[in-house]
Motif scaffolding. Structure first.
Motif, PDB file in Angstrom:
ATOM      1  N   SER A 143       0.828  -1.208   0.000  1.00 14.13           N
ATOM      2  CA  SER A 143       0.000   0.000   0.000  1.00 14.13           C
ATOM      3  C   SER A 143       0.865   1.261   0.000  1.00 14.13           C
ATOM      4  CB  SER A 143      -0.926  -0.001   1.224  1.00 14.13           C
ATOM      5  OG  SER A 143      -1.830  -1.085   1.164  1.00 14.13           O
ATOM      6  N   ALA A 144       1.960   1.218   0.751  1.00 10.60           N
ATOM      7  CA  ALA A 144       2.863   2.367   0.779  1.00 10.60           C
ATOM      8  C   ALA A 144       3.516   2.578  -0.584  1.00 10.60           C
ATOM      9  CB  ALA A 144       3.922   2.163   1.852  1.00 10.60           C
ATOM     10  N   LEU A 145       3.930   1.490  -1.228  1.00 13.47           N
ATOM     11  CA  LEU A 145       4.566   1.595  -2.545  1.00 13.47           C
ATOM     12  C   LEU A 145       3.550   1.984  -3.615  1.00 13.47           C
ATOM     13  CD1 LEU A 145       7.079   1.280  -4.297  1.00 13.47           C
ATOM     14  CD2 LEU A 145       6.568  -1.176  -4.475  1.00 13.47           C
ATOM     15  N   TYR A 146       2.303   1.552  -3.450  1.00 12.57           N
ATOM     16  CA  TYR A 146       1.265   1.827  -4.440  1.00 12.57           C
ATOM     17  C   TYR A 146       1.042   3.326  -4.619  1.00 12.57           C
ATOM     18  CZ  TYR A 146      -3.192   1.241  -6.923  1.00 12.57           C
ATOM     19  OH  TYR A 146      -4.215   1.275  -7.858  1.00 12.57           O
ATOM     20  N   ALA A 147       1.225   4.077  -3.539  1.00 13.70           N
ATOM     21  CA  ALA A 147       1.051   5.535  -3.617  1.00 13.70           C
ATOM     22  C   ALA A 147       2.138   6.191  -4.461  1.00 13.70           C
ATOM     23  CB  ALA A 147       1.056   6.132  -2.209  1.00 13.70           C
ATOM     24  N   LEU A 148       3.279   5.486  -4.638  1.00 18.04           N
ATOM     25  CA  LEU A 148       4.396   6.041  -5.397  1.00 18.04           C
ATOM     26  C   LEU A 148       4.491   5.480  -6.814  1.00 18.04           C
ATOM     27  CD1 LEU A 148       7.090   5.817  -2.568  1.00 18.04           C
ATOM     28  CD2 LEU A 148       5.740   7.818  -3.216  1.00 18.04           C
ATOM     29  N   ASP A 149       4.238   4.172  -6.939  1.00 21.24           N
ATOM     30  CA  ASP A 149       4.418   3.517  -8.248  1.00 21.24           C
ATOM     31  C   ASP A 149       3.500   2.305  -8.325  1.00 21.24           C
ATOM     32  OD1 ASP A 149       5.336   1.974 -10.441  1.00 21.24           O
ATOM     33  OD2 ASP A 149       7.322   2.912 -10.310  1.00 21.24           O
ATOM     34  N   HIS A 150       2.436   2.416  -9.108  1.00 24.09           N
ATOM     35  CA  HIS A 150       1.456   1.340  -9.206  1.00 24.09           C
ATOM     36  C   HIS A 150       2.075   0.053  -9.763  1.00 24.09           C
ATOM     37  CE1 HIS A 150      -1.260   4.339  -8.068  1.00 24.09           C
ATOM     38  NE2 HIS A 150      -2.246   4.178  -8.963  1.00 24.09           N
ATOM     39  N   ASP A 151       2.899   0.167 -10.785  1.00 24.49           N
ATOM     40  CA  ASP A 151       3.469  -1.003 -11.434  1.00 24.49           C
ATOM     41  C   ASP A 151       4.413  -1.761 -10.501  1.00 24.49           C
ATOM     42  OD1 ASP A 151       2.066  -0.484 -13.747  1.00 24.49           O
ATOM     43  OD2 ASP A 151       3.706   0.632 -14.689  1.00 24.49           O
ATOM     44  N   GLU A 152       5.271  -1.025  -9.804  1.00 27.13           N
ATOM     45  CA  GLU A 152       6.186  -1.662  -8.857  1.00 27.13           C
ATOM     46  C   GLU A 152       5.421  -2.316  -7.713  1.00 27.13           C
ATOM     47  OE1 GLU A 152       9.458  -2.203  -8.865  1.00 27.13           O
ATOM     48  OE2 GLU A 152       9.542  -1.399 -10.900  1.00 27.13           O
ATOM     49  N   ALA A 153       4.350  -1.665  -7.280  1.00 24.13           N
ATOM     50  CA  ALA A 153       3.530  -2.232  -6.215  1.00 24.13           C
ATOM     51  C   ALA A 153       2.894  -3.547  -6.656  1.00 24.13           C
ATOM     52  CB  ALA A 153       2.448  -1.241  -5.800  1.00 24.13           C
ATOM     53  N   LEU A 154       2.485  -3.587  -7.924  1.00 27.17           N
ATOM     54  CA  LEU A 154       1.876  -4.804  -8.457  1.00 27.17           C
ATOM     55  C   LEU A 154       2.884  -5.948  -8.489  1.00 27.17           C
ATOM     56  CD1 LEU A 154      -0.647  -6.067  -9.672  1.00 27.17           C
ATOM     57  CD2 LEU A 154       0.109  -5.269 -11.919  1.00 27.17           C
ATOM     58  N   VAL A 155       4.130  -5.640  -8.863  1.00 24.69           N
ATOM     59  CA  VAL A 155       5.186  -6.659  -8.885  1.00 24.69           C
ATOM     60  C   VAL A 155       5.466  -7.156  -7.471  1.00 24.69           C
ATOM     61  CG1 VAL A 155       7.624  -7.087  -9.352  1.00 24.69           C
ATOM     62  CG2 VAL A 155       6.253  -5.781 -10.992  1.00 24.69           C
ATOM     63  N   MET A 156       5.573  -6.218  -6.518  1.00 30.08           N
ATOM     64  CA  MET A 156       5.834  -6.605  -5.135  1.00 30.08           C
ATOM     65  C   MET A 156       4.697  -7.453  -4.588  1.00 30.08           C
ATOM     66  SD  MET A 156       6.242  -4.255  -1.685  1.00 30.08           S
ATOM     67  CE  MET A 156       7.921  -3.690  -2.018  1.00 30.08           C
ATOM     68  N   TRP A 157       3.478  -7.032  -4.875  1.00 32.08           N
ATOM     69  CA  TRP A 157       2.317  -7.765  -4.370  1.00 32.08           C
ATOM     70  C   TRP A 157       2.282  -9.188  -4.921  1.00 32.08           C
ATOM     71  CZ3 TRP A 157      -2.519  -8.978  -6.994  1.00 32.08           C
ATOM     72  CH2 TRP A 157      -3.474  -9.526  -6.134  1.00 32.08           C
TER      73      TRP A 157
END
Length: 220
Positions: free
Chosen positions: A117-131
């Motif tokens: 959720s913290a990363l999603y606020a900065l970069d949606h694509d990177e957050a998706l990879v992390m998730w």
């Protein structure tokens, strides 16, 4: 309250956690695209937008489930150990391992939710990879296959039938659920096995809970 009655209450709580889990999976998460190809981005957006709900869901289906599973495992071992000591001990070992894996999955799920959720606020694509990465780890720990829980309930069913410590119907149902759980590791059988395992366990937990509450003073 004796251990058998505590186990009965714990078993009914286990059933409730499964029902809550299925309810969310088949309503809100289904509407968000859970399980549909190409829907990961939409699902992640839903999860990030509903963090409180997801925290609560993870807490119930993992943390609460694991805590009361320990109580149930110990109660059933205590019930079965006189008639089938070796089999009961092996079953209890798998049951406690399963509880530990569920607990670990829950802690990882909520930590992952916070980080993603913290990363999603900065970069949606990177957050998706992390998730996706963290979700795979979580699935590997306890969500992707049900062999540990399957072995536990299979051995319980076998022990219950051999020692007449549980009703025959409950014993046979445990064996069926156990085989379905083990089948989740077989390619092509995972989905069907998982459905039988999850829905079957709701019935098994309710049945076992009522049985232990009614027969809490005896070992048969």
């Amino acid at each position: 309250m004796n251990l058998q009655k505590a186990g009965g209450i714990a078993s009914l709580i286990e059933a409730a956690t499964y029902i809550i889990g299925f309810a969310l999976l088949t309503t809100l998460l289904a509407d968000a695209g859970f399980g549909e190809d190409g829907s990961d981005a939409n699902l992640l957006a839903f999860i990030v937008s509903n963090q409180s709900l997801m925290y609560l869901w993870n807490f119930i289906i993992y943390i609460v489930n694991a805590v009361f599973l320990v109580v149930l495992v110990i109660a059933l071992h205590d019930r079965l150990k006189a008639a089938t000591p070796g089999l009961s001990q092996v079953a209890a070992a798998f049951g406690l391992i399963w509880a530990g894996l569920i607990l670990a999955s829950g802690m990882l799920a909520n930590i992952s939710l916070a980080e993603v959720s913290a990363l999603y606020a900065l970069d949606h694509d990177e957050a998706l990879v992390m998730w996706a990465t963290l979700n795979n780890v979580q699935e590997g720990i306890g969500g992707g296959n049900e062999i540990t829980g399957g072995l536990w309930v299979l051995l319980l069913g076998w022990a219950g039938l051999r020692g007449s410590s549980l009703s025959k119907g409950l014993g046979w149902l445990g064996i069926i659920i156990g085989l379905a759980g083990i089948a989740t590791v077989i390619p092509g059988m995972s989905d069907l096995g998982g459905i039988i395992f999850g829905l079957g366990f709701i019935l098994w937990f309710i049945w076992a809970g009522i049985y232990l509450l009614r027969h809490g003073e005896t070992s048969a």
